[in-house]
Design an enzyme around this catalytic site. Structure first.
Site, short mmCIF file in Angstrom:
data_model
loop_
_atom_site.label_atom_id
_atom_site.label_comp_id
_atom_site.label_asym_id
_atom_site.label_seq_id
_atom_site.Cartn_x
_atom_site.Cartn_y
_atom_site.Cartn_z
N SER A 108 0.95 -1.12 0.00
CA SER A 108 -0.13 0.15 -0.07
C SER A 108 1.00 1.38 0.04
O SER A 108 0.47 2.21 -0.58
CB SER A 108 -1.00 -0.18 1.24
OG SER A 108 -0.35 -0.01 2.40
N LEU B 155 11.02 -7.30 3.74
CA LEU B 155 11.16 -7.93 4.89
C LEU B 155 12.53 -8.48 5.07
O LEU B 155 13.05 -9.07 6.09
CB LEU B 155 10.00 -9.09 5.41
CG LEU B 155 8.79 -8.52 5.78
CD1 LEU B 155 7.79 -9.48 6.03
CD2 LEU B 155 8.74 -7.66 7.05
N LYS B 156 13.17 -8.46 4.09
CA LYS B 156 14.79 -8.82 3.77
C LYS B 156 15.46 -7.86 3.96
O LYS B 156 15.13 -6.72 3.59
CB LYS B 156 14.92 -9.72 2.64
CG LYS B 156 13.84 -11.01 2.32
CD LYS B 156 14.42 -12.48 3.32
CE LYS B 156 13.18 -13.34 3.42
NZ LYS B 156 12.11 -13.63 2.68
N HIS C 264 8.94 2.94 8.25
CA HIS C 264 8.96 2.13 9.45
C HIS C 264 7.70 2.40 10.27
O HIS C 264 7.61 3.65 10.57
CB HIS C 264 10.17 1.94 10.30
CG HIS C 264 10.20 1.17 11.56
ND1 HIS C 264 10.22 -0.28 11.31
CD2 HIS C 264 9.83 1.44 12.94
CE1 HIS C 264 10.22 -0.65 12.60
NE2 HIS C 264 9.90 0.39 13.33
N ASP D 80 16.63 -0.88 10.30
CA ASP D 80 15.90 0.27 10.99
C ASP D 80 16.90 1.27 11.78
O ASP D 80 16.46 1.93 12.78
CB ASP D 80 14.90 0.02 12.12
CG ASP D 80 13.88 -0.94 11.46
OD1 ASP D 80 13.38 -0.78 10.15
OD2 ASP D 80 13.31 -2.00 12.09
N ASN E 269 13.69 3.69 3.76
CA ASN E 269 12.90 2.69 4.32
C ASN E 269 11.73 3.51 4.88
O ASN E 269 11.86 4.47 5.71
CB ASN E 269 13.51 1.75 5.20
CG ASN E 269 12.60 0.78 5.73
OD1 ASN E 269 11.78 -0.06 5.36
ND2 ASN E 269 12.60 0.46 7.34
N GLU F 17 1.68 6.95 7.00
CA GLU F 17 2.51 6.71 5.90
C GLU F 17 2.41 6.80 4.60
O GLU F 17 3.33 7.13 4.00
CB GLU F 17 2.70 4.90 5.83
CG GLU F 17 3.47 4.53 7.50
CD GLU F 17 3.41 3.03 7.31
OE1 GLU F 17 3.98 2.29 6.65
OE2 GLU F 17 3.28 2.39 8.70
C1 GRF Z 1 4.31 -0.69 6.63
O1 GRF Z 1 3.46 -0.52 7.94
C2 GRF Z 1 5.62 -0.10 6.61
O2 GRF Z 1 6.03 0.86 7.59
C3 GRF Z 1 6.31 -1.51 7.17
O3 GRF Z 1 5.96 -2.37 6.57
C4 GRF Z 1 4.37 -1.97 6.24
C5 GRF Z 1 4.29 -2.26 4.79
O4 GRF Z 1 2.84 -2.06 4.39
N1 GRF Z 1 8.09 -1.30 6.74
P1 GRF Z 1 2.43 -1.96 3.09
O5 GRF Z 1 2.89 -3.28 2.18
O6 GRF Z 1 3.08 -0.98 2.27
O7 GRF Z 1 0.88 -1.92 2.85
#
Ligand code: GRF
Length: 194
Positions: free
Chosen positions: A15, A90-91, A109, A150, A107, A179
């Site tokens: 998203s 996630l990697k 977070h 992070d 990135n 975000e």
């Molecule tokens: C978000 O909360 C971002 O901060 C974290 O992973 C999530 C990804 O969400 N790193 P999406 O796939 O962008 O919906």
């Protein structure tokens, strides 16, 4: 103002990636996402694919380490990539790529770094930890990526007050909404940097 060719990395629903693409399509940012890389067949690949953006699934365990890196570098070369955004990836990005693109990898977070970051701090774990710690505020952070999870310098952060009766789910929703606003804003900041 500069315009960048962005490569985005995702693992999930994408998203944030969508928010950046939409912002670019509306002309709010000059840069364009021209390549999306995922570590698996992530749902978030559908939207960029539907727009004809090049996507690739690159699975670390299927490739020797050097080839895993070279495949990505070749794609960057092909698309003239000069900015990388991690959007729920996630990697870990290999050190060789971080070195090559230092200061040009972002990135996002879902908490106020430097608190509540690091290995294992993703998804709902983050919001649960924030609530368990009794924090007054939370909110997303966009930061530069370095070799540690992070950890790099913070570019942009937005705070929201944690409400009475807040749950990890409600917090996740509220933070995610922000975000989607600040990731394009962060790209804009990079565009305006000398
Ligand atoms: C978000 O909360 C971002 O901060 C974290 O992973 C999530 C990804 O969400 N790193 P999406 O796939 O962008 O919906």
């Amino acid at each position: 103002m500069r315009s960048y060719n962005i490569a985005a990395y995702i693992s999930g629903s994408g998203s944030n990636l969508k928010a950046v693409i939409e912002s670019s399509r509306k002309g709010e940012i000059a840069s364009k996402v021209v390549l999306v890389i995922a570590d698996k067949e992530a749902d978030g690949l559908k939207y960029p694919s539907s727009l004809g953006i090049d996507t690739a699934v690159i699975v670390r365990r299927n490739l020797p380490r050097r080839e895993f890196i070279d495949v990505q570098l070749r794609l960057f070369e092909k698309h003239g990539i000069n900015l990388i955004i991690l959007a729920g990836y996630l990697k870990k990005i290999p050190d060789e790529i971080i070195e090559k693109f230092r200061g040009r990898i972002l990135n996002i977070h879902p908490a106020l770094l430097p608190k509540f970051g690091g290995k294992g701090m993703h998804g709902m774990n983050v919001h649960k930890a924030v609530l368990e710690a009794g924090e007054e505020f939370s909110g997303p952070t966009v930061h530069f990526v370095d070799e540690k999870y992070d950890h790099g310098d913070i570019l942009l952060q937005k705070k929201l007050r944690i409400e009475k009766g807040e749950t990890a789910e409600s917090l996740q929703k509220r933070v995610l909404k922000i975000e989607h606003k600040i990731y394009p804003e962060a790209v804009k900041l990079i565009e305006d940097m000398k």
